[in-house]
Design an enzyme around this catalytic site. Structure first.
Site, short mmCIF file in Angstrom:
data_model
loop_
_atom_site.label_atom_id
_atom_site.label_comp_id
_atom_site.label_asym_id
_atom_site.label_seq_id
_atom_site.Cartn_x
_atom_site.Cartn_y
_atom_site.Cartn_z
N GLU A 83 -34.37 -6.76 12.44
CA GLU A 83 -34.02 -7.86 11.54
C GLU A 83 -32.67 -8.49 11.86
O GLU A 83 -32.49 -9.68 11.63
CB GLU A 83 -34.11 -7.46 10.06
N TRP A 90 -34.75 -21.80 1.41
CA TRP A 90 -35.52 -21.04 2.39
C TRP A 90 -36.87 -21.75 2.42
O TRP A 90 -37.64 -21.70 1.47
CB TRP A 90 -35.67 -19.59 1.93
N ARG A 112 -29.94 -15.96 0.12
CA ARG A 112 -31.31 -16.17 -0.35
C ARG A 112 -32.04 -17.24 0.46
O ARG A 112 -33.23 -17.47 0.26
CB ARG A 112 -31.29 -16.59 -1.83
N ASN A 120 -36.65 -22.71 -7.14
CA ASN A 120 -36.93 -21.54 -6.31
C ASN A 120 -38.34 -21.10 -6.68
O ASN A 120 -38.62 -20.90 -7.85
CB ASN A 120 -35.91 -20.43 -6.64
N GLY A 121 -39.22 -20.97 -5.69
CA GLY A 121 -40.59 -20.55 -6.00
C GLY A 121 -41.59 -21.43 -5.30
O GLY A 121 -41.25 -22.15 -4.34
N HIS A 143 -50.80 9.52 20.91
CA HIS A 143 -52.02 8.82 20.49
C HIS A 143 -51.98 7.34 20.86
O HIS A 143 -52.79 6.56 20.37
CB HIS A 143 -52.23 8.99 18.98
N GLU A 150 -36.88 2.85 9.24
CA GLU A 150 -35.73 2.09 8.74
C GLU A 150 -34.78 1.69 9.89
O GLU A 150 -34.28 0.57 9.93
CB GLU A 150 -35.00 2.93 7.67
N LYS A 210 -33.87 -2.15 10.80
CA LYS A 210 -32.50 -2.67 10.89
C LYS A 210 -32.30 -3.37 12.23
O LYS A 210 -31.74 -4.45 12.31
CB LYS A 210 -31.46 -1.55 10.80
N CYS A 242 -34.82 -19.06 -1.78
CA CYS A 242 -33.93 -20.09 -2.31
C CYS A 242 -32.99 -19.56 -3.40
O CYS A 242 -33.32 -18.63 -4.11
CB CYS A 242 -34.70 -21.28 -2.91
N LYS A 287 -32.65 -12.32 1.22
CA LYS A 287 -32.47 -10.97 0.70
C LYS A 287 -33.53 -10.56 -0.31
O LYS A 287 -34.05 -9.46 -0.26
CB LYS A 287 -31.09 -10.80 0.08
#
Ligand code: AGP
Length: 600
Positions: A480, A74, A27, A100-101, A496, A473, A477, A2, A595
Site C-alpha cells: 500500500e 476520492w 480520506r 461523501n458517499g 502448494h 499485514e 503495508k 471523501c 483511510k
C-alpha cells in the site's frame, strides 16, 4: 470516501475549512474545493490534485465569508477533473452541496430533473439540482427541501448544504456515512470526522442515520426525516489537537510507528477493568470476527489466541464477503467487529446482518461516537489515539492487543485457561511496552536493508500460527505505501504453489520468532534459499538457528509466542516505510487509497 467540513461563526471560514480539509485529506486527495457565502453570493473555488493546489489558488485570491463548506475528493463517479470536484451547485448557483458517499439512483434522478443543466459527470451534482427542485416548489424552506430531496435518494451520503438565501446557515444529513457536528462557543462545525474539529472544539455530536441537522452560529438542531426535533447532548472527546500534528517526524506514519511504546502501554494499563465489564453470554458456541484489511489481520491473530486459550471455534470473515454470504449467525454466536474507524461500510453491514440474526456484537474500535460504537451491543475502545497515516500501524498493534486480552479473558471465564497461566499472560503483557521500546531503539539496520531491497520488485511474506497474520499485514503495508508487489502466504502453503515463483529475484520475508513453529519456519526458509530466493527473517534476538539460514535478520526481543505478532509487526512497518520513502512515495497518502472506506 471523501472528507467534508463546514463552518459557521464569526471567523473567516476559509481558514477553518482549509485547516479542516488538511486533516481530512487522508480520506481522499483527487481534488478539493470550498464554497463560501458573501455579498457576491456563493463563491466556489476548486482544484484537482492535492489540497495544496487549492490552497495555493486561495492564497492568491482568498474568498471572504463566515459561512462555508469544504470537500476533499476520492473519485467514484466521474474522472479527476475540476468540473467533477465538489462543491456542486444548482442551476441558479444559489445552492451548493458537498457529499461523501454514493447516490445509487443518480442516473434515474438526473433523467427526472427535466430542464436542469448538469456540468459534471458526478452522482453528487444531482443532489444540488434535486434540492433546488424542491426548494423552488416549496417557495423556500431549506430544511423541508433537503428532507424531501433525500426522500428520493438511494445510496449513502454525508452531506453539507449551503443556501445563498440563508446567510449563517448550514444543513447536514447522513445515511450510512459518518458525519459529526462540532459544538463551539458562538460557532459551530460539521466534519466527516473529528480530527478536523479538534483544534476548535472537543464537544461533538455524531449525527445518526437518517438525521438532518440545522447548524448556525448559535447552535445545532437535529431532526428526523419527518422533521421531528431530536434532543442530543454533545460528547466530550479525549483526544488533543496536538495529536493531529507530526511532532517533528517527516511523516505521520513514522510518528505513529514510534508512538507504539505509549499506545501498547495504554492498552496494557487498566485493560483488566475494561474487560471485566464485557458481558459475554455464557452459552456462546462460536465466535465470528468481522473486519476488513488490517483489522481483518488482527482478527486472524485473535482466532489463534481464542482457539488456544478459550477453546472456542472462531471464523474470521472478510466483512465484504460475509455481507453477501449465508454465514449462520445466531444467539449462540458472539460476533466481534474490529474497525479502527468504526465507519467501514462493509463491517457495519456485516454487523447489522449478525444482529438481525440474534447475535450479540462486541466492537473493537478506536473512535468514540463512531457508528460501530453506537450500533454494537458492547464496545472495547482501543487506546491508540488518533491515527492519520492511511496505513494502519499503531492501531493494528492495539487491535491485536485487544484481541489477545479478549482471548485470555474468554479463556478464564470459560474455565479453559488456568489461573496461573492467565496470570503469566498478564505479567508478560506488562513487559510489552519495554519490549516495544527495544524494537524501536535499533532501527538503523532496517533502514539500511530497506534501501538495498527497494530495488526489488516482488516480496513474499510468510508466517505460521500467530504470525500468519503478520505475513499478511507485512505484505499489505509494503504494497500500500511502496506500490511494490508483495503477498502474504501461510509458510506451509509454499509447496502448494507459491514456491514456483521463487528465484534470485524474489525476496521472502519470513516471520520466525521463537514459538511452536520456529523449526517449521526454518525448513521453509531453507527451501527458499535452495531455490536462490533471498530471505529476510524476523527472529527472536539470539536465535542462531534462524540467523544461520537468513540473509538478513530483524531481531525482536524474546516474548511469549502469543505476543510475538505485536513485536514482529513493528520492524515490518518500518521496513515498508523505508522502502517506500527511498522510492519517493507519499507514505501518508498513498495513491488510490483513503483511510476509512465508508462506501462499498
Ligand atoms: C491498512 O493499512 C488500511 N488502512 C486498511 O486496510 C484498513 O485497515 C481497513 O480499511 C479497515 O479499516 P477500519 O479498521 O477503519 O475498519
Amino acid at each position: 470516501m471523501c472528507g467534508i467540513v463546514g463552518y459557521v461563526g464569526p471567523r473567516q471560514a476559509l481558514d477553518v475549512l482549509l485547516d479542516g480539509l488538511r486533516r481530512l485529506e487522508y480520506r481522499g486527495y483527487d481534488s478539493a474545493g470550498v464554497v463560501l457565502l458573501n455579498e457576491k453570493g456563493l463563491e466556489v473555488e476548486r482544484a484537482t490534485g492535492k489540497l495544496s493546489a487549492l490552497a495555493e489558488r486561495l492564497k492568491r485570491k482568498p474568498i471572504p465569508g463566515t459561512t462555508g463548506l469544504g470537500h476533499t475528493r476520492w473519485a467514484t463517479h466521474g474522472g479527476v477533473t475540476e468540473s467533477n470536484a465538489h462543491p456542486h451547485r444548482s442551476c441558479d448557483g444559489r445552492i451548493a452541496v458537498v457529499h461523501n458517499g454514493i447516490v445509487e439512483n443518480y442516473q434515474e434522478l438526473r433523467r427526472e430533473l427535466h430542464g436542469h443543466e448538469f456540468s459534471s459527470a458526478t452522482d453528487t451534482e444531482v443532489l444540488a439540482h434535486l434540492i433546488e427542485h424542491h426548494y423552488s416548489k416549496l417557495k423556500g424552506h431549506p430544511l423541508k427541501a433537503v428532507s424531501r430531496a433525500l426522500g428520493k435518494v438511494r445510496g449513502s451520503f454525508a452531506l453539507g448544504v449551503i443556501f445563498a438565501d440563508y446567510p449563517g446557515l448550514l444543513l447536514a444529513a447522513r445515511v450510512n456515512c459518518p458525519l459529526v457536528l462540532g459544538v463551539g462557543k458562538g460557532e459551530n462545525f460539521l466534519a466527516s470526522d473529528l480530527s478536523a474539529l479538534l483544534k476548535y472544539t472537543r464537544k461533538i455530536i455524531p449525527l445518526e442515520e437518517n438525521e438532518i441537522a440545522k447548524i448556525d452560529a448559535e447552535g445545532v438542531q437535529i431532526f428526523d426525516r419527518a422533521l421531528g426535533k431530536i434532543r442530543r447532548r454533545p460528547l466530550e472527546v479525549p483526544w488533543k489537537a496536538e495529536t493531529a500534528l507530526k511532532g517533528g517526524y517527516p511523516h505521520f506514519m513514522l510518528k505513529e510507528i514510534f508512538e507504539q511504546q505509549q499506545t501498547i502501554a495504554a492498552e496494557v494499563g487498566g485493560r483488566g477493568e475494561a474487560l471485566d465489564d464485557v458481558r459475554i453470554p455464557r452459552d456462546i458456541e462460536r465466535v465470528v470476527v468481522v473486519a476488513c484489511g488490517t483489522a481483518w489481520h488482527a482478527g486472524l491473530v485473535g482466532k489463534v489466541a481464542i482457539e488456544e486459550l478459550a477453546r472456542l471455534p472462531v471464523d474470521v470473515g472478510m466483512a465484504s464477503e460475509l455481507r453477501y454470504g449465508d454465514a449462520p449467525f445466531g444467539p449462540e454466536t458472539l460476533t466481534i467487529a474490529i474497525s479502527q474507524s468504526g465507519e467501514t461500510a462493509d463491517t457495519l453491514a456485516a454487523v447489522r446482518i449478525a444482529q438481525e440474526a440474534g447475535s450479540k456484537v462486541l466492537a473493537v474500535t478506536n473512535v468514540k461516537g463512531s457508528t460501530l460504537s453506537r450500533e454494537a451491543d458492547q464496545v472495547l475502545f482501543m487506546r491508540a489515539g488518533l491515527e492519520i497515516g492511511v496505513a494502519a500501524t499503531k492501531t493494528y498493534t492495539s487491535q491485536v492487543m485487544n484481541m489477545l486480552f479478549l482471548a485470555a479473558h474468554l479463556g478464564r471465564r470459560r474455565g479453559a485457561l488456568a489461573a496461573d497461566r492467565f496470570q503469566a499472560i498478564v505479567r508478560e503483557a506488562r513487559r510489552l511496552p519495554g519490549l516495544v521500546e527495544r524494537v524501536l531503539e535499533d532501527t538503523a539496520g532496517i533502514r539500511k536493508c530497506a534501501r538495498k531491497f527497494s530495488r526489488g520488485y516482488d516480496f513474499m511474506y510468510i508466517g505460521r500460527r500467530y504470525n500468519l497474520a503478520t505475513a499478511f499485514e507485512g505484505a499489505l503495508k509494503m504494497k500500500e505505501i511502496s506500490y511494490l508487489h508483495a503477498e502474504g502466504y501461510g509458510a506451509g502453503e509454499m509447496k502448494h504453489g507459491p514456491l514456483a515463483l521463487v528465484d534470485d529475484s524474489m525476496t521472502c520475508v519470513a516471520i520466525a520468532p521463537k514459538g511452536r513453529v520456529t523449526e517449521k519456519m526454518i525448513s521453509n526458509i531453507q527451501e527458499i534459499r535452495a531455490r536462490r530466493g533471498r530471505v529476510i527473517a524476523v527472529a527472536t534476538k539470539g536465535d542462531r538457528s534462524v540467523r544461520s539460514v537468513a540473509d538478513h535478520v530483524f531481531e525482536i526481543p524474546d516474548c511469549e509466542e502469543m505476543f510475538s505478532p505485536v513485536l514482529a509487526a513493528i520492524p515490518l512497518q518500518l521496513f515498508a516505510y523505508h522502502v517506500a520513502t527511498s522510492l519517493g512515495r507519499d507514505v501518508d497518502q498513498p495513491r488510490n487509497l483513503a483511510k476509512s472506506v465508508t462506501v462499498e
